[in-house]
Motif scaffolding. Structure first.
Motif, short mmCIF file in Angstrom:
data_model
loop_
_atom_site.label_atom_id
_atom_site.label_comp_id
_atom_site.label_asym_id
_atom_site.label_seq_id
_atom_site.Cartn_x
_atom_site.Cartn_y
_atom_site.Cartn_z
N ALA A 1 -21.18 4.07 1.96
CA ALA A 1 -20.43 4.70 0.86
C ALA A 1 -21.28 4.89 -0.39
CB ALA A 1 -19.21 3.84 0.52
N ASP A 2 -20.90 5.87 -1.21
CA ASP A 2 -21.57 6.09 -2.49
C ASP A 2 -20.99 5.22 -3.60
OD1 ASP A 2 -23.27 8.19 -1.56
OD2 ASP A 2 -21.53 9.51 -1.55
N PHE A 3 -19.72 4.85 -3.43
CA PHE A 3 -19.06 3.97 -4.39
C PHE A 3 -17.87 3.31 -3.71
CE2 PHE A 3 -15.27 6.47 -5.71
CZ PHE A 3 -15.57 7.69 -5.13
N ALA A 4 -17.22 2.37 -4.38
CA ALA A 4 -16.10 1.66 -3.76
C ALA A 4 -14.91 1.59 -4.70
CB ALA A 4 -16.54 0.26 -3.36
N LEU A 5 -13.74 1.39 -4.10
CA LEU A 5 -12.51 1.26 -4.88
C LEU A 5 -11.75 0.03 -4.39
CD1 LEU A 5 -10.76 2.78 -7.07
CD2 LEU A 5 -9.44 3.68 -5.15
N VAL A 6 -11.55 -0.91 -5.30
CA VAL A 6 -10.80 -2.12 -4.97
C VAL A 6 -9.35 -1.88 -5.35
CG1 VAL A 6 -10.47 -4.54 -5.65
CG2 VAL A 6 -12.78 -3.67 -5.20
N MET A 7 -8.46 -1.91 -4.36
CA MET A 7 -7.03 -1.70 -4.64
C MET A 7 -6.43 -3.01 -5.13
SD MET A 7 -6.48 1.46 -4.03
CE MET A 7 -4.70 1.43 -4.27
N THR A 8 -5.75 -2.93 -6.27
CA THR A 8 -5.09 -4.11 -6.80
C THR A 8 -3.56 -3.97 -6.73
OG1 THR A 8 -5.65 -3.16 -8.95
CG2 THR A 8 -6.90 -5.07 -8.28
N VAL A 9 -3.12 -2.98 -5.93
CA VAL A 9 -1.71 -2.88 -5.53
C VAL A 9 -1.73 -2.35 -4.09
CG1 VAL A 9 -0.79 -2.32 -7.84
CG2 VAL A 9 -1.40 -0.44 -6.27
N ASN A 10 -0.63 -2.52 -3.39
CA ASN A 10 -0.53 -1.88 -2.09
C ASN A 10 -0.21 -0.42 -2.33
OD1 ASN A 10 -1.01 -3.97 -0.07
ND2 ASN A 10 0.72 -4.96 -1.07
N PRO A 11 -0.98 0.51 -1.70
CA PRO A 11 -0.83 1.92 -2.02
C PRO A 11 0.58 2.45 -1.74
CG PRO A 11 -2.34 1.61 -0.19
CD PRO A 11 -2.05 0.26 -0.74
N GLY A 12 0.98 3.44 -2.51
CA GLY A 12 2.28 4.07 -2.32
C GLY A 12 2.93 4.50 -3.62
N ARG A 13 2.84 3.62 -4.64
CA ARG A 13 3.56 3.93 -5.88
C ARG A 13 2.72 3.59 -7.09
NH1 ARG A 13 7.25 0.44 -6.76
NH2 ARG A 13 6.79 -0.95 -5.04
#
Ligand code: DX5
Ligand code: ZN
Length: 192
Positions: free
Chosen positions: A110-122
């Protein structure tokens, strides 16, 4: 640390309304949901700003367009998608849901990363702060830009900064704020 306003729209009308609210931004994060990877579905429309497409879809191959995409580690063949995106000349990021551990081979591709701090959806959910520790883990594997998505607001943005985030996504705190530009500036000020 950069703040990227987010757009999460259920209809084309809602999309253009939100896009207008953040037309001043240099980059916008657009949430794309297919009703399969997550229960929710989103709509897209025209936008003049530079866009980062966050693909919360089961099969991201069909969504490889624009200049920058983010594919989920939990979706179908993320490694192949990252490679295909790069072949197409796109900047490609990898996202990890709060419960997903960092996967070295995906970071490498990957070129960059994204750390999710919620479960996706809303949008408008509470930040799951525990996930922030993944930022350091990712940076130990590779020196790439790492973003945080979910629950960013006036009381959480500094935690993301302290954890080492290079950028944060803000939908309810910026795009959906009464005065988006003012909210953006104030958040920015807080981070200085
Ligand atoms: C979550 C989306 C996020 C969301 C963030 O499914 O990926 O980008 O729009 O919304 P806030 O900033 O309101 O938590
Ligand atoms: Zn997002």
């Amino acid at each position: 640390m950069r703040i990227v306003p987010g757009i999460l729209a259920r209809s084309a009308k809602e999309f253009s309304r939100q896009a207008k609210c953040v037309a001043w931004a240099s980059k916008v994060h657009v949430d794309v949901m297919d009703g399969k990877f997550v229960r929710q579905k989103t709509s897209q429309g025209k936008i003049s700003t530079s866009v980062q497409f966050h693909l919360m879809v089961r099969d991201a191959q069909k969504y490889l367009r624009g200049k920058e995409i983010i594919v989920h580690a939990e979706s179908k063949s993320p490694l192949v998608i990252l490679k295909n995106a790069k072949t197409k000349g796109l900047r490609a990021g990898i996202a990890f849901n709060p419960e997903t551990s960092v996967i070295r081979e995906l970071i490498n591709a990957a070129d960059f990363a994204l750390v999710m701090t919620v479960n996706p959806g809303r949008s408008g959910q509470k930040m799951l702060r525990n996930a922030l520790k993944k930022i350091k883990l990712i940076k130990k594997l590779k020196r790439i830009s790492v973003g945080v998505d979910g629950g960013i607001n006036f009381s959480t943005i500094l935690a993301a900064k302290k954890a080492g985030a290079d950028f944060v996504v803000a939908t309810s705190a910026v795009t959906l704020a009464k005065d988006p530009r003012k909210a953006f500036k104030e958040l920015k000020k807080l981070c200085r």
